[in-house]
Design a protein around this motif. Structure first.
Motif, mmCIF file in Angstrom:
data_model
loop_
_atom_site.group_PDB
_atom_site.id
_atom_site.type_symbol
_atom_site.label_atom_id
_atom_site.label_comp_id
_atom_site.label_asym_id
_atom_site.label_seq_id
_atom_site.Cartn_x
_atom_site.Cartn_y
_atom_site.Cartn_z
ATOM 1 N N ALA A 19 0.854 -1.193 0.000
ATOM 2 C CA ALA A 19 0.000 0.000 0.000
ATOM 3 C C ALA A 19 0.883 1.233 0.000
ATOM 4 N N GLY A 20 0.404 2.292 -0.639
ATOM 5 C CA GLY A 20 1.176 3.516 -0.717
ATOM 6 C C GLY A 20 1.976 3.634 -1.999
ATOM 7 N N GLU A 48 -8.252 0.587 1.131
ATOM 8 C CA GLU A 48 -8.703 1.862 1.677
ATOM 9 C C GLU A 48 -8.074 2.991 0.866
ATOM 10 N N GLY A 49 -8.793 4.089 0.747
ATOM 11 C CA GLY A 49 -8.267 5.258 0.059
ATOM 12 C C GLY A 49 -7.916 5.003 -1.392
ATOM 13 N N CYS A 50 -8.717 4.211 -2.062
ATOM 14 C CA CYS A 50 -8.442 3.796 -3.435
ATOM 15 C C CYS A 50 -8.767 4.906 -4.448
ATOM 16 N N TYR A 98 -4.039 3.457 -6.880
ATOM 17 C CA TYR A 98 -3.316 3.819 -5.664
ATOM 18 C C TYR A 98 -4.239 3.517 -4.503
ATOM 19 N N THR A 100 -4.212 3.319 0.137
ATOM 20 C CA THR A 100 -3.442 3.598 1.351
ATOM 21 C C THR A 100 -3.300 2.386 2.257
ATOM 22 N N GLN A 120 2.169 8.550 -3.967
ATOM 23 C CA GLN A 120 0.897 8.851 -4.637
ATOM 24 C C GLN A 120 1.178 9.761 -5.823
#
Length: 159
Positions: A19-20, A48-50, A98, A100, A120
């Protein structure tokens, strides 16, 4: 003609778990220009945070984000479809993702490649030099509508 871009959102042999990172599918570039209206994603572990985006090469393994859309969280374990998007795409663009937290389904043999970079880089006009993983694929696939072409016949009979 419908636009398609990326590799099928399926249950694959492994997972991309960093992730990241911004990750771009090298397989199945966009077949036409227009708008990505929906995306399919298969997460191995809840994402998460896609954010998804379209990318194009500027030089070698340097790619630039054309357009993107926030997806939010993606539930793992099956193909998830997100509709109502409006992400610009040009013929030959690639689709990327991307997130998180979490991981996405990934194969490491039998495909074209993926590019990845830590951080990112999925906002429009973000540009970075990516590392290359040959024969890899991730489960993110876009579908869209082709842009109208000026001067194309609309099917009317004149006379």
């Amino acid at each position: 003609m419908a636009i398609d871009i990326g590799n099928a959102a399926i249950d694959r042999a492994g997972q991309y778990q960093w992730a990241g990172d911004t990750i771009i599918n090298g397989g199945n570039p966009a077949n036409a220009s227009g708008t990505i209206t929906s995306v399919e994603i298969w997460a191995a572990v809840n994402l998460e945070g896609c954010v998804i985006g379209t990318f194009y090469k500027t030089n070698g393994d340097t790619l630039k984000c054309r357009a993107s859309a926030a997806i939010g969280n993606v539930t793992a374990g099956s193909k998830q479809t997100f509709s109502g998007l409006s992400v610009a795409v040009q013929t030959g663009d690639f689709i990327g993702i991307y997130f998180t937290a979490g991981s996405i389904e990934r194969d490491t043999t039998g495909f074209i490649n993926i590019w990845w970079v830590t951080g990112q880089y999925i906002d429009p006009n973000d540009e970075a030099t990516y590392a290359y993983l040959g024969e890899d694929a991730i489960s993110v696939y876009g579908i869209g509508t082709e842009a109208a072409v000026a001067g194309r016949s609309q099917g009317y009979i004149i006379g």
